[in-house]
Scaffold this motif. Structure first.
Motif, PDB file in Angstrom:
ATOM      1  N   LEU A 171       1.514  17.543   0.672  1.00 44.36           N
ATOM      2  CA  LEU A 171       1.623  16.238   0.826  1.00 44.36           C
ATOM      3  C   LEU A 171       1.802  14.820  -0.719  1.00 44.36           C
ATOM      4  N   ARG A 172       2.280  14.499  -0.945  1.00 40.87           N
ATOM      5  CA  ARG A 172       2.372  13.392  -2.165  1.00 40.87           C
ATOM      6  C   ARG A 172       2.529  11.713  -1.639  1.00 40.87           C
ATOM      7  N   ALA A 173       1.655  11.274  -2.719  1.00 43.97           N
ATOM      8  CA  ALA A 173       2.104   9.595  -2.043  1.00 43.97           C
ATOM      9  C   ALA A 173       3.395   8.155  -2.245  1.00 43.97           C
ATOM     10  N   TYR A 174       3.137   7.926  -1.230  1.00 45.54           N
ATOM     11  CA  TYR A 174       4.459   7.252  -0.823  1.00 45.54           C
ATOM     12  C   TYR A 174       4.508   5.908  -0.261  1.00 45.54           C
ATOM     13  N   SER A 175       4.662   4.760  -1.398  1.00 40.55           N
ATOM     14  CA  SER A 175       4.499   3.712  -1.122  1.00 40.55           C
ATOM     15  C   SER A 175       5.835   3.450   0.717  1.00 40.55           C
ATOM     16  N   GLY A 178      11.956   1.550 -11.721  1.00 43.50           N
ATOM     17  CA  GLY A 178      12.215   2.819 -11.365  1.00 43.50           C
ATOM     18  C   GLY A 178      11.892   2.919  -9.355  1.00 43.50           C
ATOM     19  N   THR A 179      11.423   3.748  -9.013  1.00 43.68           N
ATOM     20  CA  THR A 179      10.530   4.284  -7.669  1.00 43.68           C
ATOM     21  C   THR A 179       8.980   2.834  -7.235  1.00 43.68           C
ATOM     22  N   GLY A 180       8.832   2.390  -8.715  1.00 38.03           N
ATOM     23  CA  GLY A 180       7.552   1.207  -8.713  1.00 38.03           C
ATOM     24  C   GLY A 180       7.938   0.248  -7.877  1.00 38.03           C
ATOM     25  N   LEU A 225       7.320  19.045  -3.596  1.00 36.02           N
ATOM     26  CA  LEU A 225       7.671  18.688  -2.192  1.00 36.02           C
ATOM     27  C   LEU A 225       9.432  18.558  -2.328  1.00 36.02           C
ATOM     28  N   THR A 226       9.456  16.655  -3.602  1.00 34.14           N
ATOM     29  CA  THR A 226      10.866  16.662  -3.241  1.00 34.14           C
ATOM     30  C   THR A 226      12.268  17.323  -3.717  1.00 34.14           C
ATOM     31  N   SER A 227      12.094  18.703  -3.284  1.00 34.64           N
ATOM     32  CA  SER A 227      12.988  19.728  -3.446  1.00 34.64           C
ATOM     33  C   SER A 227      13.345  20.447  -2.727  1.00 34.64           C
ATOM     34  N   ARG A 228      12.412  20.039  -1.610  1.00 32.01           N
ATOM     35  CA  ARG A 228      12.797  20.643  -0.354  1.00 32.01           C
ATOM     36  C   ARG A 228      13.476  19.224   0.625  1.00 32.01           C
ATOM     37  N   VAL A 266       2.662   9.896 -11.398  1.00 25.38           N
ATOM     38  CA  VAL A 266       1.330  10.805 -12.243  1.00 25.38           C
ATOM     39  C   VAL A 266       2.776  11.546 -12.885  1.00 25.38           C
ATOM     40  N   GLU A 267       2.069  11.876 -14.466  1.00 25.24           N
ATOM     41  CA  GLU A 267       2.962  12.661 -15.420  1.00 25.24           C
ATOM     42  C   GLU A 267       2.243  14.116 -14.978  1.00 25.24           C
ATOM     43  N   LYS A 268       2.684  15.094 -15.242  1.00 25.46           N
ATOM     44  CA  LYS A 268       1.720  16.647 -14.828  1.00 25.46           C
ATOM     45  C   LYS A 268       2.028  17.035 -16.989  1.00 25.46           C
ATOM     46  N   GLN A 283       1.150  -1.016  -0.193  1.00 26.78           N
ATOM     47  CA  GLN A 283       0.099   0.043   0.114  1.00 26.78           C
ATOM     48  C   GLN A 283       0.903   0.788  -0.095  1.00 26.78           C
ATOM     49  N   PHE A 284       0.262   2.272   0.101  1.00 21.55           N
ATOM     50  CA  PHE A 284       0.482   3.704   0.017  1.00 21.55           C
ATOM     51  C   PHE A 284      -0.063   4.569   0.628  1.00 21.55           C
ATOM     52  N   THR A 285       0.994   5.918   1.281  1.00 24.31           N
ATOM     53  CA  THR A 285       0.292   6.467   2.234  1.00 24.31           C
ATOM     54  C   THR A 285       0.293   7.882   0.965  1.00 24.31           C
TER      55      THR A 285
HETATM   56  C1  FAD Z   1       0.352   5.295  -5.806  1.00 16.59           C
HETATM   57  C2  FAD Z   1       1.423   6.234  -6.632  1.00 16.59           C
HETATM   58  C3  FAD Z   1       2.503   6.138  -5.369  1.00 16.59           C
HETATM   59  C4  FAD Z   1       4.004   6.824  -5.446  1.00 16.59           C
HETATM   60  N1  FAD Z   1       5.095   6.139  -4.476  1.00 16.59           N
HETATM   61  C5  FAD Z   1       6.543   6.840  -5.041  1.00 16.59           C
HETATM   62  C6  FAD Z   1       7.603   6.396  -3.627  1.00 16.59           C
HETATM   63  O1  FAD Z   1       7.195   5.655  -3.357  1.00 16.59           O
HETATM   64  N2  FAD Z   1       8.490   7.037  -4.077  1.00 16.59           N
HETATM   65  C7  FAD Z   1       8.340   8.131  -4.414  1.00 16.59           C
HETATM   66  O2  FAD Z   1       9.338   8.554  -4.842  1.00 16.59           O
HETATM   67  N3  FAD Z   1       6.999   8.643  -5.262  1.00 16.59           N
HETATM   68  C8  FAD Z   1       6.742   8.263  -5.564  1.00 16.59           C
HETATM   69  N4  FAD Z   1       5.055   8.617  -6.029  1.00 16.59           N
HETATM   70  C9  FAD Z   1       5.412   9.726  -6.958  1.00 16.59           C
HETATM   71  C10 FAD Z   1       5.506  11.014  -5.557  1.00 16.59           C
HETATM   72  O3  FAD Z   1       3.604  10.980  -5.089  1.00 16.59           O
HETATM   73  C11 FAD Z   1       5.683  12.221  -5.627  1.00 16.59           C
HETATM   74  O4  FAD Z   1       5.202  12.446  -7.060  1.00 16.59           O
HETATM   75  C12 FAD Z   1       7.051  12.870  -6.010  1.00 16.59           C
HETATM   76  O5  FAD Z   1       7.658  12.193  -4.804  1.00 16.59           O
HETATM   77  C13 FAD Z   1       7.610  14.364  -6.799  1.00 16.59           C
HETATM   78  O6  FAD Z   1       6.864  14.964  -5.837  1.00 16.59           O
HETATM   79  P1  FAD Z   1       7.423  16.421  -6.138  1.00 16.59           P
HETATM   80  O7  FAD Z   1       6.148  17.225  -5.841  1.00 16.59           O
HETATM   81  O8  FAD Z   1       8.930  17.121  -5.906  1.00 16.59           O
HETATM   82  O9  FAD Z   1       7.027  16.902  -7.460  1.00 16.59           O
HETATM   83  P2  FAD Z   1       5.554  16.569  -8.636  1.00 16.59           P
HETATM   84  O10 FAD Z   1       5.511  17.689  -8.748  1.00 16.59           O
HETATM   85  O11 FAD Z   1       4.799  15.650  -7.710  1.00 16.59           O
HETATM   86  O12 FAD Z   1       6.181  15.501 -10.105  1.00 16.59           O
HETATM   87  C14 FAD Z   1       6.965  16.592 -10.558  1.00 16.59           C
HETATM   88  C15 FAD Z   1       6.988  15.797 -11.585  1.00 16.59           C
HETATM   89  O13 FAD Z   1       7.814  14.941 -11.351  1.00 16.59           O
HETATM   90  C16 FAD Z   1       8.641  13.412 -12.499  1.00 16.59           C
HETATM   91  N5  FAD Z   1       8.001  12.454 -10.728  1.00 16.59           N
HETATM   92  C17 FAD Z   1       7.095  12.470  -9.997  1.00 16.59           C
HETATM   93  N6  FAD Z   1       7.467  11.452  -9.229  1.00 16.59           N
HETATM   94  C18 FAD Z   1       8.476  10.087  -9.917  1.00 16.59           C
HETATM   95  C19 FAD Z   1       9.236   9.471  -9.796  1.00 16.59           C
HETATM   96  N7  FAD Z   1       8.671   9.351  -8.137  1.00 16.59           N
HETATM   97  N8  FAD Z   1       9.668   8.299 -10.903  1.00 16.59           N
HETATM   98  C20 FAD Z   1       9.723   9.466 -11.712  1.00 16.59           C
HETATM   99  N9  FAD Z   1       9.805  10.781 -11.844  1.00 16.59           N
HETATM  100  C21 FAD Z   1       9.111  11.339 -11.221  1.00 16.59           C
HETATM  101  C22 FAD Z   1       6.609  13.612 -12.714  1.00 16.59           C
HETATM  102  O14 FAD Z   1       6.925  13.670 -14.327  1.00 16.59           O
HETATM  103  C23 FAD Z   1       6.186  14.335 -12.684  1.00 16.59           C
HETATM  104  O15 FAD Z   1       5.190  14.586 -13.526  1.00 16.59           O
HETATM  105  C24 FAD Z   1       3.903   8.257  -5.587  1.00 16.59           C
HETATM  106  C25 FAD Z   1       2.785   8.189  -7.050  1.00 16.59           C
HETATM  107  C26 FAD Z   1       1.667   7.959  -6.979  1.00 16.59           C
HETATM  108  C27 FAD Z   1       0.358   8.357  -7.423  1.00 16.59           C
END
Ligand code: FAD
Length: 254
Positions: free
Chosen positions: A47-51, A113-115, A73-76, A252-254, A33-35
């Protein structure tokens, strides 16, 4: 929301890191699962989805994260250090559940990847080894250094006190690297189509009647394999009904 503390951070590559946090004793989840997790930025929660990578039985939470340079999120998040706060939603969800699959012979976990994150939790769940003869984890990445948890899967897990015997006898780990020389260089999808998967594992060819599949990776790969398995007559499982395969996008691809 629970507020957890970072316990440890490990930077794997320029674009990948893993981290552990404390785990509230009331936070429960199922393997796969993810949260939603994140940080408070100013007055806003990002907040973002993470497994969950960590097993359900651990008293900590572990996550594998991408570093998106301009990601909200991840830039921070990539700069977190032990002691920092992480917010974790109280609920978990997702379709990569053992209970969404009808019983079968071998379970195949296809990740890019992170899948791989949800599958790391699943391969640490003793129940998966009770339900299946073999658990095959196929991880596709571009460069070998992106093979997160390779050492864990090849060295640590087979020697684990409680899971070691399961891992040695039933877990088959198949890493593949598409953009540089490696022992295996095909895409995950190609390995399924051209029979290399059976060659690499020494197991019978994927069979809808007997085998079960979980898919988690980039949206294109998930879309392609979903189409492939449906076309081959496999039924997709959801929380509303069991099937022969289940899918989840790794982002999710944005
Ligand atoms: C069901 C689900 C589970 C997820 N589990 C994880 C996880 O376990 N680990 C994780 O790192 N992320 C995971 N993600 C992605 C995560 O939710 C965020 O998108 C990611 O942390 C980046 O957040 P952000 O705000 O920095 O950029 P965002 O604005 O969220 O993403 C910007 C762009 O970065 C790219 N991107 C985002 N996440 C990834 C990724 N994981 N791999 C490759 N490219 C990516 C996409 O092109 C996206 O459009 C999951 C997403 C979903 C929908």
């Amino acid at each position: 929301m629970h507020t957890e503390r970072v316990i440890a951070v490990e930077h794997l590559t320029d674009s990948l890191f893993a981290f552990r946090t404390t785990r509230d004793s009331t936070f429960t989840f199922e393997s796969g699962q993810f949260t939603m997790i994140g940080q408070t930025v100013g007055s806003k929660k990002v907040l973002r989805a993470y497994s969950m990578v960590s097993p359900t039985w651990a008293d900590y939470l572990e996550f594998l994260s991408i570093k998106v340079p301009d990601g909200e999120l991840t830039s921070r998040l990539q700069h977190i250090e032990p002691g920092d706060e992480i917010i974790v939603n109280k609920k978990s969800t997702g379709s990569l559940l053992l209970d969404n699959l009808v019983d079968g012979r071998n379970l195949y976990l296809f990740a890019t990847g992170t899948g791989i994150a949800p599958f790391l939790s699943i391969v640490q769940d003793p129940e998966v080894y009770d339900r299946y003869d073999h658990v095959v984890l196929v991880h596709g990445v571009r460069e070998a250094r992106e093979l997160a948890y390779r050492r864990f899967l090849e060295e640590h897990l087979p020697n684990h006190e409680h899971l070691g015997e399961y891992a040695r006898e039933q877990l088959v780990y198949v890493p593949t690297v598409t953009r540089e020389p490696f022992e295996r260089t095909k895409r995950v999808t190609t390995m399924i189509y051209d029979g290399e998967l059976a060659e690499a594992t020494g197991l019978p060819t994927l069979d809808r009647e007997q085998d079960r599949v979980m898919i988690c990776g980039n949206p294109d790969m998930v879309h392609e394999l979903r189409h492939h398995f449906l076309e081959q007559g496999w039924e997709m499982g959801t929380t509303h009904g069991k099937g022969q395969f289940v899918i989840e996008n790794a982002f999710v691809e944005k």
